[in-house]
Design a protein around this motif. Sequence first.
Motif, mmCIF file in Angstrom:
data_model
loop_
_atom_site.group_PDB
_atom_site.id
_atom_site.type_symbol
_atom_site.label_atom_id
_atom_site.label_comp_id
_atom_site.label_asym_id
_atom_site.label_seq_id
_atom_site.Cartn_x
_atom_site.Cartn_y
_atom_site.Cartn_z
ATOM 1 N N SER B 117 0.832 -1.202 0.000
ATOM 2 C CA SER B 117 0.000 0.000 0.000
ATOM 3 C C SER B 117 0.865 1.249 0.000
ATOM 4 C CB SER B 117 -0.949 -0.014 1.201
ATOM 5 O OG SER B 117 -0.231 0.274 2.381
ATOM 6 N N GLU B 122 -1.681 3.556 -2.058
ATOM 7 C CA GLU B 122 -3.111 3.299 -1.911
ATOM 8 C C GLU B 122 -3.433 3.139 -0.450
ATOM 9 O OE1 GLU B 122 -5.308 0.514 -4.243
ATOM 10 O OE2 GLU B 122 -3.864 0.683 -5.879
ATOM 11 N N ASP B 123 -4.716 3.275 -0.150
ATOM 12 C CA ASP B 123 -5.140 3.139 1.230
ATOM 13 C C ASP B 123 -5.018 1.681 1.658
ATOM 14 O OD1 ASP B 123 -6.298 4.251 3.638
ATOM 15 O OD2 ASP B 123 -7.985 2.920 3.163
ATOM 16 N N PHE B 124 -4.393 1.453 2.798
ATOM 17 C CA PHE B 124 -4.146 0.090 3.283
ATOM 18 C C PHE B 124 -5.450 -0.688 3.440
ATOM 19 C CE2 PHE B 124 -3.453 -2.602 7.167
ATOM 20 C CZ PHE B 124 -2.826 -3.623 6.495
ATOM 21 N N LEU B 127 -6.968 -1.720 0.096
ATOM 22 C CA LEU B 127 -6.158 -2.775 -0.509
ATOM 23 C C LEU B 127 -6.436 -4.116 0.171
ATOM 24 C CD1 LEU B 127 -3.879 -2.745 -2.698
ATOM 25 C CD2 LEU B 127 -2.284 -2.962 -0.804
#
Lengths: 361, 623
Positions: B117, B122-124, B127
């Motif tokens: 992430s 990206e947002d954890f 994901l």
Amino acid sequence: MGIKGIKENFREIFWGILIVFILALLGILNQWIIAGNSTLFWKNLFWHLAGFTILIFLTFLVDYRKIPVQIIWYIYLVLLFVLFISFILKKRWLSLGFVVFQPSEFVKPVLVLLISLIASKEPNPYLKIRTLVKLLAIIIIPLVLILPVDLDYAFIMMVMFVSFLFFIGIPKRIIIAFGLIGLIVGLVVCPVFWKNLKPHQKGRIYGYLNPEKYAKTWGYQLNQALIAIGSGGFWGYGFKKGWSTRLNYLPAKHTDLAFAVWAETWGFVGVSLVLLLYGYLLYLCIKISYIAKDWLGKYLSLGVALVLFWQAMFNIGGCAGLLPMTSIPFPFLSYGGSITISAYILLSLSFNTALKRHFFK
Amino acid sequence: MKRFDPNDFLIRDFFKTKQKILKGIFWEKRLFWAKFLIIFSLAILWFRFFYLQVVKYSYYYKKAKERSVVSYVIKAPRGEIVTSDGVIVATNRAVFQLYLDPELIKDREDAVLYKLSKILKEDFGILKERYYLAKKSFLGRVLIKRNLNWDEVAKIMVRRYYLPGVKVEVEAERYYPYGDMYFHLIGYISKITMKEYKELKEKGYSMEDYIGRAGIEKEFEKELKGKNGAIEIERDAYGRLGKVINRISPVPGNDLVLTVNHNLQVKAYELMKEKNGALVALSPQDGSVLAMVSSPSINPQKFIDGFTKEEWKRINQNPDNPFLNRVLQPYPPGSTYKVITAIAGLEAGVIKNVNDTVFCSGYYKFKNRIFRCWKPEGHKSVNLIKAIAYSCDVYFYTVASKLDIDYLAEVSRKWGLGKPTGLGWSEEKSGFVPDRAWKEKTFKEPWYPGETIIIGIGQGYLLATPLQMARVYMAIANGGYLYKPYVVKKIKRVNGNVIEIAPQIEKHLILNSRYLEWIREGLLEAVRIGTGRGAFIPGLLVSGKTGTAQVVSLSAKTKKDKSLEHHAWFVSYAGWSQPQIVSAILVEHGGHGGAVAAPIAQKLYKTYFGIEEPKKNITKLPE
């Protein structure tokens, strides 16, 4: 005795030793498949060489008729002492520094000898009750000492020697009485016994009853064994090609599941070969028992046949899912110093009987 | 003291001997049973192994393989689709895909996902959610992110050691360079569903495969799909991957060459862009499709790249339903149907001569009912040619009133209405040709002659697809050859073999050549001076018929307060002795065919024949 006579006299021993030799070779091959060029393989090779030497020595240079009962009693007592030590230490294997051995394996030849020696003194077709009780006591004492460290083996040896006594001759009324008592006691004791079993021992029963359901837990071993055996097919994967063996899916593949390795590698053909050879060996033992000239020899040879039979039955039946999985090795194919030596000693008793029958006047 | 009795010895000896003999006999018996026990048990073992290794072999082998071999699918690239003039309209492009193997990161999924992430920015949480959702539906590896850019690839490859189970792979992915323009013709592909996967598994589909959903992608799925390859790798009990034991190369799908002309298709798309409707152009010489456009359209690339939520909502809840291929949907054909009425009239002898006239005073009276012409002041005296040219309703009311509906239906079906055209697409609708039997069966009412009059001008229960109407005019243009329309003219196999697809004639309609001449003249006049003047091109003989289909008649109940504007039709062909192109244009709720649809045909033909667009405006048309 002419040449023909000698040939005739040595027939059983010749075939017996030949089959033992082939089985030993197959066992060495099996350990090569499993372990490759490792110390385990060389150690196994050494045990087979040592065992074979003992076999030759005991077969040709000793006379079973001249075995003094006292010495066997002494050996029995020493063995009890060793078992007692392992009982105290709660250890299945004992180390002498240079070698590790499993004392319970040596109970088998000693008990076969001792039972045969005592029973052969009885002139009647059925054992006297006094002798029977004595024999049972002789059997049960070492088994009780084994029980806490090796439940499976204690149970299997019980089956081995009780069946031996059964063939030697237990009066019918005693069998019926024991059967009834056993049934009642069993019904009472079983639940208690069940409760006191360790989780892994209970798990074995669960796994046996439903290997697919417990494939990841208790049935793991059996499930993997079944996959290994089944996927071997008719011809097998071939030398060192089996997935289960090579990719470490089989637990205890050196010992308990050595036969599954064999079945995977050589398929149904290999299994049939080993069963045939092993079966013929047992048949030979029974034949020797038939032709032996005295009762000691007859008993000894049958005892050997029964011990080896149950040993194979519980091992192979276990990994094929016919009987609950037990942690006992298969003679010749499995790795183990004690089991190998003990199997060779047992066979030498039978072969010695076959050889010495020509020396009766 | 017991006295010595010599007999005692004898008795004791006797018993001893008896016991000895008994013992020997018993022992033989027992040995027999021991032998029996051993042989019997070993036989059971042997049979058990026979069962496991021979009978159940395939079952256990499958289990062993599932357990110890990981199979990675190598997707076969889908076949390319090329237009007749060599423009690639559907191809594959190489993209970097990011995969995760759940087996390898069993206990540290979160740690690996967290690192990813950070790299992917990206947002954890998102994901992680995506990973766990995908894990449920995938066997083996899980696709984490598609179409990585170079930067991301580089970052992941550098940190590969710290990212176990992460794999970046180059894969071929569908790419449609012209997006919306070819949507209904080529169709689109999307991920295989669980249900389809179960059914198609045997045919070599994998969980990650795409499958054609519409148009050519669907109808030629078998040709385009190709055969997936695979890499089989051993996996040991600890989840470590070992050596590759098998590698099967994928076989790419077959390429398709279309009959479609790219320039024409692009032009057709542009012409239809802002409208709802359909345009189909065929070659009258062999029935091949030159252009096929339905509007509104969707960008098929979005099915690969993914829609945003709003986009998906907009497409799915659009009342105009952009998924529909309007070329294959049934509509009331309106005045474009009048040629069939004319043919039926001529063949039945209702119209005896081209110069037979009917006086149109703006309405037609039949049993106290008034049927109005579209032109309230009337066309005055009209013959067949004028009637077609000016689309005079009264003339065709008169003809239809003298025809039997079953005969009219028969002629309609003969000209390809009311049944699939032979294109062979599952999306295609049959349209509808009413007759007496149907009416009686459906409404339990007899057929009224007034209804035949309505059918005569293409209204009433009649329904036809634009493709069907184009085919009717194709047969008029080429002298009666009713071809099956087709889109794919060549299938190029990977090994270099080319399969040519030959045009197929459904039937040759035998029509008196004089009758055909009259109708063709009428159609020519319609574009020269009549209702279809919007399609007039100087120097090119365009013939066609306008149509203005009333929407209210049959579907009044379903339409409710939606636009009640009529559907505008224009079906025409260009060229005289050997016409090169025939087209059917439909604009939903467009108004009058002459004003809306005919100019589209004009622009289309100009593009097709390479005529420059004139700068000046075309004179304004009536209606």
